[in-house]
Every structure is written in structure tokens, then in C-alpha cells.
Design a protein around this motif. Structure first.
Motif, PDB file in Angstrom:
ATOM      1  N   UNK A   1      17.717  12.377  -0.126  1.00  0.00           N
ATOM      2  CA  UNK A   1      17.630  10.895  -1.563  1.00  0.00           C
ATOM      3  C   UNK A   1      15.920  11.853  -2.105  1.00  0.00           C
ATOM      4  N   UNK A   2      16.302  11.535  -3.036  1.00  0.00           N
ATOM      5  CA  UNK A   2      14.925  11.115  -4.861  1.00  0.00           C
ATOM      6  C   UNK A   2      15.067  10.586  -4.810  1.00  0.00           C
TER       7      UNK A   2
ATOM      8  N   UNK B   1       0.650  -1.696  -0.074  1.00  0.00           N
ATOM      9  CA  UNK B   1      -0.037  -0.062  -0.247  1.00  0.00           C
ATOM     10  C   UNK B   1       0.706   1.497  -0.029  1.00  0.00           C
ATOM     11  N   UNK B   2       2.497   1.079  -0.412  1.00  0.00           N
ATOM     12  CA  UNK B   2       3.283   2.652  -0.433  1.00  0.00           C
ATOM     13  C   UNK B   2       3.037   2.980  -1.128  1.00  0.00           C
ATOM     14  N   UNK B   3       2.987   4.306  -1.006  1.00  0.00           N
ATOM     15  CA  UNK B   3       3.052   5.206  -2.149  1.00  0.00           C
ATOM     16  C   UNK B   3       3.947   4.900  -3.619  1.00  0.00           C
ATOM     17  N   UNK B   4       3.464   4.945  -4.625  1.00  0.00           N
ATOM     18  CA  UNK B   4       4.126   5.315  -5.704  1.00  0.00           C
ATOM     19  C   UNK B   4       5.686   6.030  -5.616  1.00  0.00           C
ATOM     20  N   UNK B   5       6.567   5.539  -6.318  1.00  0.00           N
ATOM     21  CA  UNK B   5       7.850   6.470  -6.101  1.00  0.00           C
ATOM     22  C   UNK B   5       7.442   7.885  -7.166  1.00  0.00           C
ATOM     23  N   UNK B   6       8.069   8.851  -7.113  1.00  0.00           N
ATOM     24  CA  UNK B   6       9.283   8.998  -6.392  1.00  0.00           C
ATOM     25  C   UNK B   6       8.804   9.206  -4.681  1.00  0.00           C
ATOM     26  N   UNK B   7       9.431   8.535  -4.355  1.00  0.00           N
ATOM     27  CA  UNK B   7      10.180   8.854  -3.352  1.00  0.00           C
ATOM     28  C   UNK B   7      10.859  10.252  -2.205  1.00  0.00           C
ATOM     29  N   UNK B   8      10.586  11.150  -1.212  1.00  0.00           N
ATOM     30  CA  UNK B   8      11.661  11.568  -0.953  1.00  0.00           C
ATOM     31  C   UNK B   8      11.863  11.932   0.225  1.00  0.00           C
ATOM     32  N   UNK B   9      13.338  11.284   0.099  1.00  0.00           N
ATOM     33  CA  UNK B   9      14.003  12.121   1.889  1.00  0.00           C
ATOM     34  C   UNK B   9      14.041  12.540   2.610  1.00  0.00           C
TER      35      UNK B   9
ATOM     36  N   UNK C   1      15.762   9.063   7.806  1.00  0.00           N
ATOM     37  CA  UNK C   1      15.132   8.929   9.087  1.00  0.00           C
ATOM     38  C   UNK C   1      13.390   9.290   8.336  1.00  0.00           C
ATOM     39  N   UNK C   2      13.269   9.582   7.103  1.00  0.00           N
ATOM     40  CA  UNK C   2      12.528   9.453   7.397  1.00  0.00           C
ATOM     41  C   UNK C   2      11.529   9.158   5.847  1.00  0.00           C
ATOM     42  N   UNK C   3      10.682   8.272   5.161  1.00  0.00           N
ATOM     43  CA  UNK C   3      10.098   8.044   3.874  1.00  0.00           C
ATOM     44  C   UNK C   3       9.107   7.536   3.639  1.00  0.00           C
ATOM     45  N   UNK C   4       7.945   7.914   2.743  1.00  0.00           N
ATOM     46  CA  UNK C   4       6.776   7.699   2.256  1.00  0.00           C
ATOM     47  C   UNK C   4       5.872   6.487   3.520  1.00  0.00           C
TER      48      UNK C   4
ATOM     49  N   UNK D   1      20.717  12.600  -4.947  1.00  0.00           N
ATOM     50  CA  UNK D   1      21.333  12.590  -3.640  1.00  0.00           C
ATOM     51  C   UNK D   1      21.872  14.077  -3.929  1.00  0.00           C
ATOM     52  N   UNK D   2      21.248  14.839  -2.292  1.00  0.00           N
ATOM     53  CA  UNK D   2      21.841  15.888  -1.906  1.00  0.00           C
ATOM     54  C   UNK D   2      22.843  15.994  -0.857  1.00  0.00           C
ATOM     55  N   UNK D   3      23.983  15.905  -1.288  1.00  0.00           N
ATOM     56  CA  UNK D   3      24.788  15.491   0.295  1.00  0.00           C
ATOM     57  C   UNK D   3      25.024  16.611   0.327  1.00  0.00           C
TER      58      UNK D   3
END
Length: 237
Positions: A224-225, A20-28, A69-72, A182-184
Motif C-alpha cells: 500500500x501507498x 511525531x509520525x512522518x508525513x504521508x505518503x506512507x509506504x506499507x 506488517x510495517x509502516x512509518x 494498492x499493489x494486490x
């Protein structure tokens, strides 16, 4: 002459799951990562690569631990075992094994990105001068990464090749990549990193693909995306 992997792609397991997880893209929003990259014996790498890809030269592997630390699907941790390869001219990291600490994340990964992690405990200790991760890789094997964080470095040192997944298709294999931006924001060159193993057997992929010579190691904090899986057109396909 390029040397192909030795796994028959047509006999790889089909990975699918309901989620049931949301479709990507996933924003972390924030992830703490450890990467240890090392040389591998050619024979060990080829035994763990599918036949539709060729080994990298030099042959290398990478172990990564990611604390999101977070995700959908909420916070989760992931450990990845990968082997460097090429799909035609595209350099990539083939996902051999993975561990996550969340059944929800496992099912979402299988549904959206077509690889199936094991579920196991992943412990991460982050101090002022080091990050230490340990996780249950299955079959009685514990893997531990220790990455010093005393040598701050430019964020550009953290480099990524796309993750590669192969599934059986039409008597051969179909390749997909997992695009990720990746936003390093902070990075460390962890030259004295260590990768150690306790338990398990010689047949375990994590042990088959252990380091024969270190190349580099880094730790970082990043956003991350993770985008939807993308099909890779194979040469001659």
C-alpha cells in the motif's frame, strides 16, 4: 432524487491530534486485508452519513480489517466500518467508525487523515484455509470476521473506492479523501465469509450498520501507498 445523509455536517466533531509520525505518503510493504461488503437498509445508512453526501444505490456497507506488517509508525492493525456514498459523481466509502491497536497509529491517523479511531485489541489468526479477525469495537461489543482462503482468485477482484472523511467547515462540512494505491499480490474470493457480533447495544454504529444481505467478500495480500488527504470540491461549492 438523490437522498442525502441525515447527520448535520456542521455538528460533526473536529478531529485533530499531535503526532511525531512522518508525513504521508506512507509506504506499507505488506498488508493482509479482509473486506466484507453487504447491503444496508436505506434508513440505517442515511442516519450514519453526513448531509453533504448522498447514499449509494444500492445502499451498502463494508467492514475491513487490515494487518499492516510495517509502516512509518511500526506494525499496526486497523478495523474500519464504512458506508457507501457519493460526493457529487464520486463514489466513496464514508468512514463511520475505526479501531486500531496502537495509540501511535491513532494519533498519526487523526493528525494526517482527520478521523479518530478507537484503540482496542485486534486479534488475527491466519491459517492455511482461512483468516479470522476479532476486535473490541468499544462499549462491550466484539466483532469477528471469518474469511475462507481456499478459493484463489485474480487480483483484479479486489476493488477500492476512496475513503471519505467529513469535518465541519463554515457552517457546513468539508470533504476529504484518503488516496491509497494498492499493489494486490494475492487474492481470494471468500464467498462463505461471516461477520458476527457479541455484546453491545442496538445503538452501537457497528450493529446499526450490520448486514441485511451479503454482496461479496474477499481477502488479499498487498502493498500500500497511503497519500496525503485531498480536498474534494463539493457540487455548487
Amino acid at each position: 432524487m438523490p437522498e442525502s445523509g441525515l447527520i448535520d455536517s456542521a455538528n460533526l466533531p473536529v478531529v485533530s491530534a499531535e503526532s511525531d509520525a512522518p508525513e504521508p505518503p506512507w509506504e506499507i510493504g505488506e498488508a493482509v486485508v479482509q473486506h466484507i461488503t453487504y447491503e444496508l437498509p436505506v434508513s440505517n445508512a442515511r442516519r450514519n452519513l453526513p448531509d453533504i453526501v448522498t447514499r449509494s444505490a444500492p445502499t451498502y456497507g463494508r467492514v475491513s480489517v487490515i494487518d499492516r506488517a510495517d509502516s512509518p509508525v511500526g506494525p499496526y492493525r486497523e478495523a474500519l466500518l464504512m458506508v457507501g456514498c457519493r460526493v457529487g459523481m464520486l463514489p466513496a466509502l464514508y468512514v463511520v467508525e475505526a479501531v486500531v491497536n496502537s495509540e501511535t497509529a491513532r494519533d498519526a491517523i487523526a493528525a494526517h487523515w482527520s478521523y479518530l479511531p478507537n484503540v482496542g485489541e485486534i486479534n488475527i489468526e491466519r491459517g492455511d484455509d482461512a483468516i479470522t479477525s476479532s476486535f473490541d469495537a468499544g462499549d462491550g461489543l466484539t466483532v469477528t470476521l471469518h474469511s475462507p482462503t481456499t478459493d484463489a482468485a485474480a487480483v483484479a477482484i479486489v476493488r477500492y473506492d476512496p475513503l471519505l472523511v467529513v469535518q465541519p467547515s463554515n457552517g457546513s462540512g468539508a470533504a476529504t479523501e484518503i488516496p491509497c494505491e494498492h499493489d494486490v499480490r494475492q487474492a481470494w474470493l471468500s464467498r462463505a465469509s461471516t461477520l458476527s457480533y457479541e455484546g453491545g447495544s442496538r445503538r452501537h454504529p457497528w450493529i446499526q450498520l450490520r448486514s441485511s444481505n451479503p454482496i461479496t467478500a474477499v481477502a488479499a495480500i498487498e502493498g500500500q501507498r497511503i497519500d496525503p488527504a485531498a480536498t474534494i470540491d463539493l457540487p455548487g461549492g
